[in-house]
Write a protein that holds these residues in place. Structure first.
Motif, PDB file in Angstrom:
ATOM      1  N   GLY A 208       0.792  -1.213   0.000  1.00  0.00           N
ATOM      2  CA  GLY A 208       0.000   0.000   0.000  1.00  0.00           C
ATOM      3  C   GLY A 208       0.827   1.268   0.000  1.00  0.00           C
ATOM      4  O   GLY A 208       2.023   1.260  -0.316  1.00  0.00           O
ATOM      5  N   PRO A 209       0.212   2.402   0.377  1.00  0.00           N
ATOM      6  CA  PRO A 209       0.870   3.711   0.286  1.00  0.00           C
ATOM      7  C   PRO A 209       2.188   3.828   1.047  1.00  0.00           C
ATOM      8  O   PRO A 209       3.073   4.591   0.650  1.00  0.00           O
ATOM      9  N   ARG A 210       2.348   3.066   2.138  1.00  0.00           N
ATOM     10  CA  ARG A 210       3.539   3.196   2.973  1.00  0.00           C
ATOM     11  C   ARG A 210       4.754   2.466   2.385  1.00  0.00           C
ATOM     12  O   ARG A 210       5.850   2.496   2.948  1.00  0.00           O
ATOM     13  N   ARG A 211       4.583   1.821   1.264  1.00  0.00           N
ATOM     14  CA  ARG A 211       5.675   1.085   0.614  1.00  0.00           C
ATOM     15  C   ARG A 211       6.913   1.953   0.432  1.00  0.00           C
ATOM     16  O   ARG A 211       8.050   1.488   0.568  1.00  0.00           O
ATOM     17  N   GLN A 212       6.744   3.232   0.107  1.00  0.00           N
ATOM     18  CA  GLN A 212       7.886   4.098  -0.168  1.00  0.00           C
ATOM     19  C   GLN A 212       8.756   4.327   1.060  1.00  0.00           C
ATOM     20  O   GLN A 212       9.948   4.629   0.940  1.00  0.00           O
ATOM     21  N   ALA A 213       8.186   4.143   2.250  1.00  0.00           N
ATOM     22  CA  ALA A 213       8.928   4.428   3.474  1.00  0.00           C
ATOM     23  C   ALA A 213       9.473   3.179   4.153  1.00  0.00           C
ATOM     24  O   ALA A 213      10.553   3.215   4.742  1.00  0.00           O
ATOM     25  N   VAL A 214       8.736   2.059   4.088  1.00  0.00           N
ATOM     26  CA  VAL A 214       9.121   0.889   4.886  1.00  0.00           C
ATOM     27  C   VAL A 214       9.540  -0.322   4.071  1.00  0.00           C
ATOM     28  O   VAL A 214      10.136  -1.256   4.597  1.00  0.00           O
TER      29      VAL A 214
END
Length: 357
Positions: free
Chosen positions: A105-111
């Motif tokens: 989901g959206p948090r892929r770029q951070a984690v």
């Protein structure tokens, strides 16, 4: 051995002997994704339940048929979650389907992605053997990282039985900000901010509006908010917005008339100037496109060092354009060898990823 697994082993043996393939199905929430597989349906959703959960160790092991909502509830009770925010696409989504689809989901770029949180997998291969890879600790470094190979394999390598996953504590504080900005300027800003120590956990640009989510310690989120400016979204609206992106209930994703393309490109790639409406996530690295010509889209993605996936479309377009970027001959040989190693008789999900696999 579980009677369900014994039954599946018998089904697999019969399929291998007769040459009749099997189409693996868990909750069915992601049946739209990928090609149309060939074969008799093998329902695996009944193998469910959390096997082990050690909150202090940040590790959970669950059977593949465990509903994602059930797992999320159990983790939330301990203040933890799956930080890559796997999309459910419906209440029937399962842990095995999450792994097989490999979507984040959206948090892929951070984690990171699903595969970055997989510690171990137990599975059935195409000869009915129960295989285990990895384990339940974070330092699984010996040998090949086969467990993570299951992420995104769409059931073509075997039936997932159990998955061990790393989990993390829920964020202490979150705020979302909005900016009115065009596509080129948004991409420039995202790449600039990406090089700074800012707690950006998600981003989305659509129709000249850029939305950022900040997550982390309260002091860090407040400092970043003062630095970046923008219009703050109320907490309820913020939560609903990011969930609508994760579950593709956001208006951009509505309707089935136009195909939905998912482009994976370097974040620094400029606007691709393709026909159709665009939505950008992951700091510029994931770009969704509605409509457009298949060949033009794939050429444009490849030109900047990326690739394009036909994420949602009718079967006729999938058949003519192919769902995934065509493989180069060396990569195709690797895929064929992997398929043969795990599923020598071609029992599982034929055609779900590529024709002939």
């Amino acid at each position: 051995m579980d009677i369900l697994i014994e039954n599946w082993i018998g089904r697999i043996a019969d399929a291998a002997k007769s040459g009749r393939p099997l189409a693996i199905r868990g909750g069915g929430s992601k049946a739209f994704y990928g090609g149309t597989e060939d074969g008799e349906r093998l329902d695996v959703g009944a193998h469910r339940g959390i096997v082990a959960y050690e909150p202090t160790e940040l590790v959970v092991t669950a059977r593949a048929g465990t509903p994602l909502v059930e797992l999320a509830t159990a983790l939330a009770e301990k203040g933890q979650w799956l930080p890559f925010e796997p999309p459910h696409f419906g209440p029937t989504a399962t842990v095995g389907g999450m792994l097989a689809a490999g979507l984040s989901g959206p948090r892929r770029q951070a984690v990171g992605a699903v595969r970055d949180f997989v510690l171990g997998v137990k599975m059935l291969n195409g000869t009915g053997e129960v295989l285990s890879f990895g384990g339940q600790v974070m330092k699984n470094v010996a040998g090949y990282d086969v467990a993570r190979l299951m992420a995104g394999s769409l059931g073509t390598l075997g039936v997932v039985l159990e998955v061990s996953l790393k989990v993390l504590p829920l964020p202490v504080a979150e705020k979302s900000l909005r900016f009115e900005i065009d596509e080129a300027a948004a991409l420039s800003k995202l790449n600039h901010w990406g090089g700074r120590p800012l707690p950006i956990s998600a981003s989305a640009w659509h129709e000249d509006v850029l939305t950022l989510r900040l997550s982390g310690a309260a002091a860090a989120v407040a400092a970043a908010q003062r630095d970046l400016g923008g219009e703050e979204l109320p907490d309820g609206l913020s939560t609903a917005f990011w969930q609508s992106l994760r579950e593709q209930t956001y208006a951009f994703f509505g309707g089935e008339k136009e195909p939905l393309w998912r482009l994976s490109v370097p974040s620094v790639a400029p606007p691709l100037a393709l026909a159709g409406s665009t939505l950008i996530e992951w700091g510029g690295a994931q770009r969704w496109l509605r409509g457009g010509d298949a060949r033009a889209i794939r050429v444009a993605a490849a030109k900047v060092g990326g690739h394009a996936t036909l994420f949602r479309a009718d079967d006729s377009l999938k058949a003519s354009a192919g769902v995934f970027q065509p493989l180069t001959p060396p990569l195709l040989r690797i895929h064929r060898k992997l398929k043969h190693a795990f599923d020598p008789k071609g029992v599982f999900n034929r055609g779900r990823m590529y024709p002939g696999l």
